[in-house]
Design a protein around this motif. Structure first.
Motif, PDB file in Angstrom:
ATOM      1  N   VAL A  95      -1.442  -5.558 -25.428  1.00  0.00           N
ATOM      2  CA  VAL A  95      -2.147  -6.701 -26.013  1.00  0.00           C
ATOM      3  C   VAL A  95      -3.614  -6.325 -26.143  1.00  0.00           C
ATOM      4  O   VAL A  95      -4.101  -5.387 -25.489  1.00  0.00           O
ATOM      5  N   LEU A  96      -4.310  -7.071 -26.976  1.00  0.00           N
ATOM      6  CA  LEU A  96      -5.750  -6.901 -27.165  1.00  0.00           C
ATOM      7  C   LEU A  96      -6.453  -8.180 -26.724  1.00  0.00           C
ATOM      8  O   LEU A  96      -6.079  -9.278 -27.148  1.00  0.00           O
ATOM      9  N   ASP A  97      -7.472  -8.033 -25.877  1.00  0.00           N
ATOM     10  CA  ASP A  97      -8.279  -9.174 -25.462  1.00  0.00           C
ATOM     11  C   ASP A  97      -9.738  -8.878 -25.779  1.00  0.00           C
ATOM     12  O   ASP A  97     -10.049  -7.980 -26.559  1.00  0.00           O
ATOM     13  N   LEU A 146      -7.971  -2.919 -25.289  1.00  0.00           N
ATOM     14  CA  LEU A 146      -6.545  -2.749 -25.031  1.00  0.00           C
ATOM     15  C   LEU A 146      -6.241  -3.023 -23.563  1.00  0.00           C
ATOM     16  O   LEU A 146      -6.888  -2.492 -22.664  1.00  0.00           O
ATOM     17  N   LEU A 147      -5.213  -3.836 -23.325  1.00  0.00           N
ATOM     18  CA  LEU A 147      -4.776  -4.197 -21.981  1.00  0.00           C
ATOM     19  C   LEU A 147      -3.308  -3.865 -21.832  1.00  0.00           C
ATOM     20  O   LEU A 147      -2.497  -4.208 -22.696  1.00  0.00           O
ATOM     21  N   LEU A 165     -12.022   5.258 -27.412  1.00  0.00           N
ATOM     22  CA  LEU A 165     -11.254   4.071 -27.053  1.00  0.00           C
ATOM     23  C   LEU A 165     -11.390   2.971 -28.099  1.00  0.00           C
ATOM     24  O   LEU A 165     -10.457   2.171 -28.290  1.00  0.00           O
ATOM     25  N   ASP A 166     -12.521   2.920 -28.793  1.00  0.00           N
ATOM     26  CA  ASP A 166     -12.664   1.944 -29.873  1.00  0.00           C
ATOM     27  C   ASP A 166     -11.695   2.240 -31.008  1.00  0.00           C
ATOM     28  O   ASP A 166     -11.110   1.329 -31.607  1.00  0.00           O
ATOM     29  N   ASP A 167     -11.515   3.531 -31.321  1.00  0.00           N
ATOM     30  CA  ASP A 167     -10.546   3.897 -32.356  1.00  0.00           C
ATOM     31  C   ASP A 167      -9.127   3.553 -31.914  1.00  0.00           C
ATOM     32  O   ASP A 167      -8.293   3.133 -32.737  1.00  0.00           O
ATOM     33  N   VAL A 168      -8.846   3.726 -30.629  1.00  0.00           N
ATOM     34  CA  VAL A 168      -7.521   3.354 -30.124  1.00  0.00           C
ATOM     35  C   VAL A 168      -7.297   1.853 -30.259  1.00  0.00           C
ATOM     36  O   VAL A 168      -6.210   1.405 -30.643  1.00  0.00           O
ATOM     37  N   ASP A 169      -8.323   1.065 -29.967  1.00  0.00           N
ATOM     38  CA  ASP A 169      -8.186  -0.394 -30.115  1.00  0.00           C
ATOM     39  C   ASP A 169      -7.908  -0.771 -31.566  1.00  0.00           C
ATOM     40  O   ASP A 169      -7.100  -1.677 -31.829  1.00  0.00           O
ATOM     41  N   LEU A 180      -1.037  -1.886 -35.218  1.00  0.00           N
ATOM     42  CA  LEU A 180       0.345  -2.007 -34.756  1.00  0.00           C
ATOM     43  C   LEU A 180       0.706  -3.457 -34.448  1.00  0.00           C
ATOM     44  O   LEU A 180       1.777  -3.950 -34.852  1.00  0.00           O
ATOM     45  N   LEU A 181      -0.185  -4.172 -33.761  1.00  0.00           N
ATOM     46  CA  LEU A 181       0.098  -5.554 -33.407  1.00  0.00           C
ATOM     47  C   LEU A 181       0.141  -6.446 -34.643  1.00  0.00           C
ATOM     48  O   LEU A 181       0.920  -7.409 -34.694  1.00  0.00           O
ATOM     49  N   ASP A 182      -0.665  -6.141 -35.654  1.00  0.00           N
ATOM     50  CA  ASP A 182      -0.609  -6.922 -36.889  1.00  0.00           C
ATOM     51  C   ASP A 182       0.744  -6.762 -37.577  1.00  0.00           C
ATOM     52  O   ASP A 182       1.321  -7.747 -38.074  1.00  0.00           O
TER      53      ASP A 182
END
Length: 599
Positions: free
Chosen positions: A254-256, A260-261, A32-36, A42-44
């Motif tokens: 989104v990332l908080d 990942l949320l 999950l850390d790699d997914v984040d 992607l968000l950047d």
């Protein structure tokens, strides 16, 4: 279709997080850390392209096109943001050598067009207000055209912007939004709803959601091979189990602070509203002391009636906590602003230390804001559940709330006005509309003017015999808490205007005109019985306390443990119980040191 037993579709949002991630092609698990990290890449890309596109389109011609709603061929712009951007030729740019799929560009343009469409209204209002602004006095003249009227709070904000920009000079004609403020900041998020199955798709498996989305494998992907599909699995929240959810839509990523949320949207079936046959209504008045108060009005053969006994919401102390956090945030903001002014004229070494302190203060202020948001959400949904239960127990079909666009907190002092303006009223309305729709109760917005100042029976001004929080009508002989009287007025306006409701897509029904009809006082049982406090628990396992006989026989508490100083006191004479009238002689008492030495 409306009527008894009919249903209607409505959308709601919910958040969840993935707990399993695998590569869609190979089936190998992914951390999950790699997914984040990959979602962050992607968000950047989305945020950088969106910011560049907004700054490129930040010109009056853009808002002229959006206000007209027509493209170059005079065709109406479609509602989908990415389709409208393709019609107008608005294409995002990316750094050289970076490959981004066209579906990701759809996400970028959809978010940018949605932001610009929201600001198009502000641009039109600023153009109308700037023409009426007098730089010499800093005031706005009265509008001459009906279309120039804007809400008072919005007009005050624009007037402050114009006064700060004018600097005493006369503005040259009408100003635009691009002249008095800069481009807005774009949030780091990805609305996957603008894409199709080539970028993302979502399915439901039992009580889990499975999202398949393409993510980059590097911060600067150079080709299509560096975009790989990842299959994410998240659990459906427990409160949605058993609800009639018909469709799940693609989420917003989104990332908080926790990773990942997912912000998911879903469609469910709820009982359809039937305002024409509504006979019982609950009016909710926003109170300065608590979040709100409610009252009940019923319509019968002899007209409207109410018992004039309302219900006041108990926030369980959350309002005091919010006020404390608000004060703390204001103090942090003031301290950071003062250090910023000091750092502007300080030497380099001192400036570095001040900037470090400012960063700490900003972090604390952000944490306070997050905590306030969490408390506001909890307060809003708890209030919504309590009001919905009150309406359901009373058999109401309508809940009337005050129109927040015309409601301003003024006249109660700077601190109280600011505290009331910061309350979670809009969140509470949204939560109330969502919660009430689940049980078939419709939330209607009604005019707020004069709701707590006029009598529901004779429509005459109310007197304040007991101060601000009381109201009394000498003619009708009714009165009580002013918030409960306002709730009666709001419920009356909802029942009288139920056949003239204005409905707009995505918004709650609105009653524009406040009509009057006498509301008689009724002693019938219409409202729910308020819950009584439970008896306090008594622990039977504790030994019973012995009654203390002495100076104060009313205190039934065990005697305190004796100290070494108590052992040296003489024994009172026979028959003396230690009352105030009898004084013991201290002459016969041995010295304390001797008593301790003898032991």
């Amino acid at each position: 279709m409306s009527g008894p037993g009919s249903t209607a579709a409505r959308q709601f949002s919910v958040t969840t997080r993935a707990h399993v991630a695998v590569d869609d092609a190979t089936g190998e698990p992914i951390g999950l850390d790699d997914v984040d990290v990959r979602v962050g890449w992607l968000l950047d890309l989305v945020a950088a392209a969106g910011a560049e596109l907004v700054s490129r389109l930040w010109q009056p011609a853009t808002f002229d096109v959006l206000a007209a709603g027509l493209d170059r061929q005079d065709r109406r712009l479609p509602a989908q943001g990415h389709v409208a951007a393709a019609r107008l030729g608005w294409t995002p740019f990316y750094p050289d050598g970076v490959y981004v799929p066209s579906r990701v560009s759809r996400v970028v343009t959809a978010q940018v067009v949605a932001t610009l469409r929201t600001l198009a209204y502000r641009d039109t209002a600023i153009a109308a207000l700037s023409a009426r602004f007098d730089p010499a006095t800093g005031r706005l003249t009265a509008p001459t055209e009906p279309g120039d009227s804007v809400p008072a709070g919005f007009a005050r904000g624009v007037r402050r912007q114009l006064a700060a920009r004018g600097g005493g000079g006369a503005p040259a004609g009408r100003l635009r939004i691009t002249e008095i403020q800069g481009p807005p900041q774009t949030s780091a998020m990805a609305r996957l709803s603008a894409a199709d199955r080539q970028l993302a798709q979502i399915t439901v498996t039992g009580r889990e959601l499975v999202l398949t989305v393409k993510l980059p494998t590097s911060p600067t992907p150079a080709g299509r091979a560096q975009w790989r599909s990842v299959r994410l699995t998240a659990a459906i929240p427990e409160h949605l189990h058993g609800r009639a959810v018909t469709d799940w839509h693609l989420p917003t990523l989104v990332l908080d602070g926790r990773g990942l949320l997912w912000r998911c949207a879903a469609t469910e079936l709820v009982p359809a509203d039937d305002l024409d046959s509504a006979a019982v209504a609950v009016g909710v008045d926003w109170s300065p002391t608590s979040l709100g108060a409610a009252a009940l009005v019923a319509e019968g053969a002899d007209g409207l009636s109410s018992d004039y006994r309302g219900w006041t919401y108990d926030d369980r102390g959350l309002g005091i906590k919010l006020a404390r956090l608000q004060t703390e945030g204001q103090l942090l903001h003031g301290k950071a602003a003062r250090l910023t002014r000091l750092a502007a004229a300080a030497p380099p070494e001192v400036r570095a230390r001040l900037e470090a302190k400012i960063a700490v203060l900003d972090a604390h202020r952000t944490a306070v804001g997050v905590k306030r948001g969490m408390i506001n959400r909890e307060l809003a949904f708890h209030f919504a559940r309590q009001v919905t239960d009150y309406a359901t127990a009373a058999g109401a079909q309508v809940i009337a709330v005050e129109d927040l666009t015309t409601l301003e907190t003024r006249g109660r002092g700077r601190v109280n006005n600011n505290r009331a303006a910061q309350s979670a009223r809009r969140h509470a309305v949204t939560a109330l509309a969502h919660t009430a729709a689940g049980v078939g109760v419709t939330v209607v917005s009604v005019p707020a003017r004069g709701s707590s100042a006029w009598c529901p029976g004779c429509d005459e001004p109310l007197s304040r015999p007991g101060g601000y929080h009381t109201a009394w009508c000498p003619a009708c002989q009714v009165g009580g808490n002013r918030d409960h009287m306002a709730g009666v007025n709001l419920a009356k306006r909802a029942l009288l205007g139920r056949s003239k409701v204005t409905r707009r897509r995505g918004r709650m029904p609105v009653v524009r005109v406040a009509e009057h009809a006498p509301v008689r006082r009724c002693r019938d049982k219409n409202g729910p019985t308020p819950s009584r406090p439970r008896h306090r628990r008594v622990r039977r396992s504790l030994p019973p306390t012995t009654r203390r006989v002495g100076v104060n026989p009313k205190q039934h508490v065990p005697a305190p443990q004796a100290s070494v100083w108590d052992t040296v006191k003489p024994t009172p004479p026979h028959g003396d119980t230690g009352s105030r009238d009898t004084r013991t002689s201290q002459a016969s008492a041995p010295p304390v040191a001797d008593g301790m030495r003898s032991t």
